[in-house]
Design an enzyme around this catalytic site. Sequence first.
Site: not given
Length: 260
Positions: A19-21, A23, A109-112, A133
């Site tokens: 939500n903020t960048r 990579k 969330g897929v990031d988690r 975020t």
Amino acid sequence: MSATSKSRPPGRWLFDLGNTRLKCAPLRADGGVGEVLALPHRIEDVAAAMDAALPARFEVAYLASVASPELTATVLDALSRHCGRISCARTQPRFAGMTIAYARPHKLGVDRFLALVALHRRGGPALSCGVGTALTVDLLDAGGRHLGGRIAPSPALMREALNARAAQLPVSGGDYREFAADTEDALASGCDGAALALIARSVEEAARLLGSKPPLHVHGGGGERLLPMLPSARWSPGLVLEGLAHWATAELDPLESPPC
């Protein structure tokens, strides 16, 4: 990235769209993560930044996104100009010996999920703390069982929310003090302190559940600010990309991987 590296592009690239960048990094032949690039995140210029930074053509893109549908679509459109195959990582109930706690996997969330994949491959137990975020905390036991987690506003989001309701409260500035003597320091201390208290409580409860304190791994764009006040924490900024690399290399054939 040098002109030489662009002339010999790797076949596969990894993309972590938060939500903020954004990579990204090449997926090395040994399954590791190559040099990480951080690109502008705004929907109006992210495509141009990708065109400038990425090889003209490569084989496969692996994308993990928790961003808005509009930003995700913009990134997918930009990627389609560089590669013939795009595969989106999705949270799975079980993966490579790791099992998540959520009964409905799509709600994690897929990031988690990918951070937990990476920590399981490193060898658990572990406590994952992502600071973007949102501030997220997830506990993994030694057997790869996810025991659940927490979600809260990050310190940066707390500042933004306060400013939205009271414009005289600035969104940035100030230093952490136990008892601050001006508004900027008080805001930094209160918002950072709320995050630190949640993390400390999570470490305490994790130790109670597991019988010993697990390593705390901090990642995400806002995590580095908290590190001086978390002396036992390990800074793991590439955890999501590391998990995405494991997810990508677990596929037998990129042409069989799920499309976006």
